[in-house]
Design a protein around this motif. Sequence first.
Motif, PDB file in Angstrom:
ATOM      1  N   THR A   7      38.390   4.951 -33.600  1.00  0.00           N
ATOM      2  CA  THR A   7      38.285   3.496 -33.730  1.00  0.00           C
ATOM      3  C   THR A   7      39.053   2.946 -34.938  1.00  0.00           C
ATOM      4  O   THR A   7      38.923   1.778 -35.274  1.00  0.00           O
ATOM      5  N   SER A   8      39.831   3.806 -35.589  1.00  0.00           N
ATOM      6  CA  SER A   8      40.629   3.327 -36.715  1.00  0.00           C
ATOM      7  C   SER A   8      42.119   3.539 -36.407  1.00  0.00           C
ATOM      8  O   SER A   8      42.500   3.749 -35.261  1.00  0.00           O
ATOM      9  N   SER A   9      42.951   3.484 -37.448  1.00  0.00           N
ATOM     10  CA  SER A   9      44.406   3.560 -37.249  1.00  0.00           C
ATOM     11  C   SER A   9      44.883   4.987 -36.986  1.00  0.00           C
ATOM     12  O   SER A   9      44.204   5.968 -37.328  1.00  0.00           O
ATOM     13  N   ALA A  10      46.100   5.093 -36.438  1.00  0.00           N
ATOM     14  CA  ALA A  10      46.713   6.412 -36.246  1.00  0.00           C
ATOM     15  C   ALA A  10      46.963   7.056 -37.618  1.00  0.00           C
ATOM     16  O   ALA A  10      46.891   8.273 -37.763  1.00  0.00           O
ATOM     17  N   ARG A  11      47.253   6.218 -38.621  1.00  0.00           N
ATOM     18  CA  ARG A  11      47.461   6.757 -39.978  1.00  0.00           C
ATOM     19  C   ARG A  11      46.176   7.426 -40.480  1.00  0.00           C
ATOM     20  O   ARG A  11      46.208   8.493 -41.061  1.00  0.00           O
ATOM     21  N   MET A  12      45.036   6.774 -40.228  1.00  0.00           N
ATOM     22  CA  MET A  12      43.755   7.361 -40.631  1.00  0.00           C
ATOM     23  C   MET A  12      43.496   8.643 -39.841  1.00  0.00           C
ATOM     24  O   MET A  12      42.991   9.630 -40.378  1.00  0.00           O
ATOM     25  N   PHE A  13      43.874   8.614 -38.566  1.00  0.00           N
ATOM     26  CA  PHE A  13      43.662   9.814 -37.753  1.00  0.00           C
ATOM     27  C   PHE A  13      44.505  10.980 -38.282  1.00  0.00           C
ATOM     28  O   PHE A  13      44.055  12.131 -38.286  1.00  0.00           O
ATOM     29  N   SER A  14      45.719  10.664 -38.767  1.00  0.00           N
ATOM     30  CA  SER A  14      46.571  11.729 -39.321  1.00  0.00           C
ATOM     31  C   SER A  14      45.861  12.406 -40.494  1.00  0.00           C
ATOM     32  O   SER A  14      45.926  13.627 -40.649  1.00  0.00           O
ATOM     33  N   LEU A  15      45.198  11.588 -41.310  1.00  0.00           N
ATOM     34  CA  LEU A  15      44.474  12.157 -42.452  1.00  0.00           C
ATOM     35  C   LEU A  15      43.354  13.078 -41.968  1.00  0.00           C
ATOM     36  O   LEU A  15      43.184  14.194 -42.459  1.00  0.00           O
ATOM     37  N   LEU A  16      42.627  12.600 -40.975  1.00  0.00           N
ATOM     38  CA  LEU A  16      41.512  13.408 -40.442  1.00  0.00           C
ATOM     39  C   LEU A  16      42.042  14.723 -39.870  1.00  0.00           C
ATOM     40  O   LEU A  16      41.500  15.801 -40.130  1.00  0.00           O
ATOM     41  N   ALA A  17      43.149  14.620 -39.117  1.00  0.00           N
ATOM     42  CA  ALA A  17      43.694  15.813 -38.472  1.00  0.00           C
ATOM     43  C   ALA A  17      44.270  16.792 -39.491  1.00  0.00           C
ATOM     44  O   ALA A  17      44.274  17.999 -39.278  1.00  0.00           O
ATOM     45  N   TYR A  18      44.733  16.243 -40.624  1.00  0.00           N
ATOM     46  CA  TYR A  18      45.366  17.089 -41.631  1.00  0.00           C
ATOM     47  C   TYR A  18      44.335  17.747 -42.558  1.00  0.00           C
ATOM     48  O   TYR A  18      44.624  18.733 -43.225  1.00  0.00           O
ATOM     49  N   LEU A  19      43.144  17.198 -42.584  1.00  0.00           N
ATOM     50  CA  LEU A  19      42.126  17.643 -43.541  1.00  0.00           C
ATOM     51  C   LEU A  19      41.906  19.165 -43.553  1.00  0.00           C
ATOM     52  O   LEU A  19      41.809  19.764 -44.634  1.00  0.00           O
ATOM     53  N   PRO A  20      41.846  19.821 -42.386  1.00  0.00           N
ATOM     54  CA  PRO A  20      41.619  21.276 -42.431  1.00  0.00           C
ATOM     55  C   PRO A  20      42.716  22.040 -43.176  1.00  0.00           C
ATOM     56  O   PRO A  20      42.507  23.176 -43.592  1.00  0.00           O
ATOM     57  N   SER A  21      43.882  21.405 -43.388  1.00  0.00           N
ATOM     58  CA  SER A  21      44.958  22.104 -44.120  1.00  0.00           C
ATOM     59  C   SER A  21      44.816  21.932 -45.630  1.00  0.00           C
ATOM     60  O   SER A  21      45.600  22.492 -46.393  1.00  0.00           O
ATOM     61  N   ILE A  22      43.887  21.107 -46.067  1.00  0.00           N
ATOM     62  CA  ILE A  22      43.760  20.848 -47.506  1.00  0.00           C
ATOM     63  C   ILE A  22      42.811  21.884 -48.129  1.00  0.00           C
ATOM     64  O   ILE A  22      41.731  22.155 -47.578  1.00  0.00           O
ATOM     65  N   ALA A  23      43.241  22.412 -49.260  1.00  0.00           N
ATOM     66  CA  ALA A  23      42.444  23.468 -49.908  1.00  0.00           C
ATOM     67  C   ALA A  23      41.081  22.927 -50.355  1.00  0.00           C
ATOM     68  O   ALA A  23      40.947  21.756 -50.712  1.00  0.00           O
ATOM     69  N   VAL A  24      40.083  23.816 -50.306  1.00  0.00           N
ATOM     70  CA  VAL A  24      38.727  23.441 -50.717  1.00  0.00           C
ATOM     71  C   VAL A  24      38.326  24.338 -51.886  1.00  0.00           C
ATOM     72  O   VAL A  24      38.583  25.530 -51.868  1.00  0.00           O
ATOM     73  N   ASP A  25      37.743  23.725 -52.900  1.00  0.00           N
ATOM     74  CA  ASP A  25      37.261  24.524 -54.027  1.00  0.00           C
ATOM     75  C   ASP A  25      35.820  24.108 -54.316  1.00  0.00           C
ATOM     76  O   ASP A  25      35.543  22.924 -54.515  1.00  0.00           O
ATOM     77  N   HIS A  26      34.912  25.068 -54.310  1.00  0.00           N
ATOM     78  CA  HIS A  26      33.488  24.789 -54.507  1.00  0.00           C
ATOM     79  C   HIS A  26      33.014  23.634 -53.629  1.00  0.00           C
ATOM     80  O   HIS A  26      32.345  22.706 -54.086  1.00  0.00           O
ATOM     81  N   ILE A  73      38.639  18.697 -34.025  1.00  0.00           N
ATOM     82  CA  ILE A  73      39.679  17.953 -33.292  1.00  0.00           C
ATOM     83  C   ILE A  73      40.398  18.822 -32.271  1.00  0.00           C
ATOM     84  O   ILE A  73      40.665  18.402 -31.152  1.00  0.00           O
ATOM     85  N   SER A  74      40.673  20.057 -32.646  1.00  0.00           N
ATOM     86  CA  SER A  74      41.444  20.911 -31.724  1.00  0.00           C
ATOM     87  C   SER A  74      40.650  21.241 -30.458  1.00  0.00           C
ATOM     88  O   SER A  74      41.219  21.694 -29.468  1.00  0.00           O
ATOM     89  N   LYS A  75      39.344  21.005 -30.471  1.00  0.00           N
ATOM     90  CA  LYS A  75      38.531  21.316 -29.278  1.00  0.00           C
ATOM     91  C   LYS A  75      38.387  20.119 -28.330  1.00  0.00           C
ATOM     92  O   LYS A  75      37.786  20.210 -27.267  1.00  0.00           O
ATOM     93  N   VAL A  76      38.934  18.979 -28.766  1.00  0.00           N
ATOM     94  CA  VAL A  76      38.816  17.756 -27.967  1.00  0.00           C
ATOM     95  C   VAL A  76      39.935  17.744 -26.915  1.00  0.00           C
ATOM     96  O   VAL A  76      41.034  18.201 -27.187  1.00  0.00           O
ATOM     97  N   ASN A  77      39.645  17.219 -25.715  1.00  0.00           N
ATOM     98  CA  ASN A  77      40.669  17.243 -24.652  1.00  0.00           C
ATOM     99  C   ASN A  77      41.787  16.224 -24.875  1.00  0.00           C
ATOM    100  O   ASN A  77      42.893  16.400 -24.385  1.00  0.00           O
ATOM    101  N   GLY A  78      41.484  15.136 -25.560  1.00  0.00           N
ATOM    102  CA  GLY A  78      42.516  14.131 -25.824  1.00  0.00           C
ATOM    103  C   GLY A  78      41.951  13.097 -26.782  1.00  0.00           C
ATOM    104  O   GLY A  78      40.730  12.922 -26.878  1.00  0.00           O
ATOM    105  N   VAL A  79      42.857  12.419 -27.492  1.00  0.00           N
ATOM    106  CA  VAL A  79      42.427  11.427 -28.490  1.00  0.00           C
ATOM    107  C   VAL A  79      43.011  10.073 -28.118  1.00  0.00           C
ATOM    108  O   VAL A  79      44.231   9.933 -27.967  1.00  0.00           O
ATOM    109  N   LEU A  80      42.133   9.089 -27.943  1.00  0.00           N
ATOM    110  CA  LEU A  80      42.576   7.723 -27.633  1.00  0.00           C
ATOM    111  C   LEU A  80      42.527   6.920 -28.933  1.00  0.00           C
ATOM    112  O   LEU A  80      41.514   6.963 -29.649  1.00  0.00           O
ATOM    113  N   ILE A  81      43.611   6.218 -29.242  1.00  0.00           N
ATOM    114  CA  ILE A  81      43.631   5.409 -30.472  1.00  0.00           C
ATOM    115  C   ILE A  81      43.992   3.974 -30.119  1.00  0.00           C
ATOM    116  O   ILE A  81      44.922   3.733 -29.329  1.00  0.00           O
ATOM    117  N   ASN A  82      43.240   3.037 -30.712  1.00  0.00           N
ATOM    118  CA  ASN A  82      43.495   1.618 -30.469  1.00  0.00           C
ATOM    119  C   ASN A  82      44.664   1.153 -31.333  1.00  0.00           C
ATOM    120  O   ASN A  82      44.498   0.472 -32.343  1.00  0.00           O
TER     121      ASN A  82
END
Length: 468
Positions: free
Chosen positions: A143-162, A206-215
């Motif tokens: 329900t948000s922008s494609a730019r926001m979705f890019s952030l969500l989709a990219y999150l698993p690539s960001i390092a996590v510490d504690h 996200i990778s388990k979802v069949n498709g992503v619809l963006i407004n």
Amino acid sequence: MSNSDGIHSHHHVALLPSSGMGHLIPFLRLAASLVHCHCQLTLITLDPVVSFAESQLISRFLSAFPQVTEKRFTLLPLDPATADCTDPFALHWETIRRSAHLLSPLISSLSSPLSLIITDIVLMSSVIPITANLCLPNYMLFTSSARMFSLLAYLPSIAVDHGSFQFGNVIEIPGIPPIPRSSLSPLLLNSNTLFAKIFSDNSQTISKVNGVLINTFEELEEQSLHTLTGAKVLEELPPVFAVGPLLPCEFEGQESPAALKWLEEQKEGSVVYVSFGSRTATSKEQIRELGMGLVLSGCKFLWVVKTKIVDKEEEDGLDEILGHDLMQRITSSNSGLVVKEWVNQWEILSHKAVGGFVSHCGWNSVVEAALYGVPLLAWPQRMFGDQRINVEVIEAIGLGLCVKSWKWGEDVVLKGEEIGDKIKDLMSSESLKLEAARISQEAKKAVGVDGSCQDTLKKLLQSWKKSE
Ligand code: UDP
Ligand code: UDP
């Protein structure tokens, strides 16, 4: 305008929106498109919902579309102390997530089997295990922008510490302009918050979802959409369907007779519309400064005032909220109309008298402003998840004015003079008007016959056939 003429499908689709009008409205607009494509629809409604606005909209939708089946999803009570969150909408998200196991018997009890379900992003990680178990394809409406979705989709690539994401000063997502850390919600930066936890859980699924619809649509977010459809953000990214702009519908029309009547009396393009969406509470101090700013701007204004997050809790009258002095100045200058109730925003934005929109930049408001060609003065709240990121989209395409230094919060009150100056800039800018008109033309092309919306819907329905 129509984004579904001539497209046929026999699929039985269930829709599962989350709480809040910013989520319900795009779901119901999508639902109307799917009905026009002859899909059989089941709308899963939450019991209870948070606001009056949601229950009224659901009733109006079901009356307008009697062929849609309503299935009530009765939520388990949630002890707020266990969720570590005070925002009633986010708390409700958690309530739905913790009740998700009840969806399995609900789905199984439907009289005809489902072809697929479309689930709101915020519920995704709790619903995916259930639909996977039922072998039911699960699509997401973001329900948000494609730019926001890019952030969500990219999150698993960001390092996590504690347990905390290690965001640098900028987040470099391949294929799109970097997102500065200052655009991220503090809720996301603090891994202990409910928002950060939900966001992180959802990003993993996200990778388990069949498709992503963006407004959204190509001309609004070209670069992000190219990146997402080219799968540069995440290797296993599911197909992304830009189904926007989702069209406002007649059933939403709880007309705002006083506002529309007043607009009829105003000159073309002369009115600035001011509203911060369905769930933003503004402090009395800020309301009074904003009111002074509107009067000082010398522009005509239509202003929706909101002091509580949830509409049921609004108690004070306008006199009390604005105060005697401001009420007097507004009345004597005959400059504006102030309302405290829900208005039908799309009707207002589509009115020829409206020439500017002071907005918090919730994504639905941005898409509606783009559709009707109304330039924005962006005043995002940083606490919410996506507003500053949406502002970057507005800046990139020239749909509005953005003041980087403007803050919003209990401890910050922006002064009336400054607000008034920026409103003058907004309303007097010929270049903004031209750019907004150009974007609106593109949006209308997208929803027209043979536009990108029809094309995307066709592709979506074809993908459903394949998954049968
Ligand atoms: N809206 C409306 N009338 C109001 C307030 C909001 O019709 O008085 C609609 C607005 O048009 C938009 C939605 O509610 O479709 C709000 O969503 P948005 O993403 O802009 O912001 P949120 O409310 O989620 O912060
Ligand atoms: N969001 C997300 N992933 C999540 C939860 C939320 O990408 O796991 C997005 C969602 O699209 C939502 C946005 O973050 O629209 C901002 O959330 P906010 O708290 O502002 O709520 P909203 O105004 O959308 O109700």
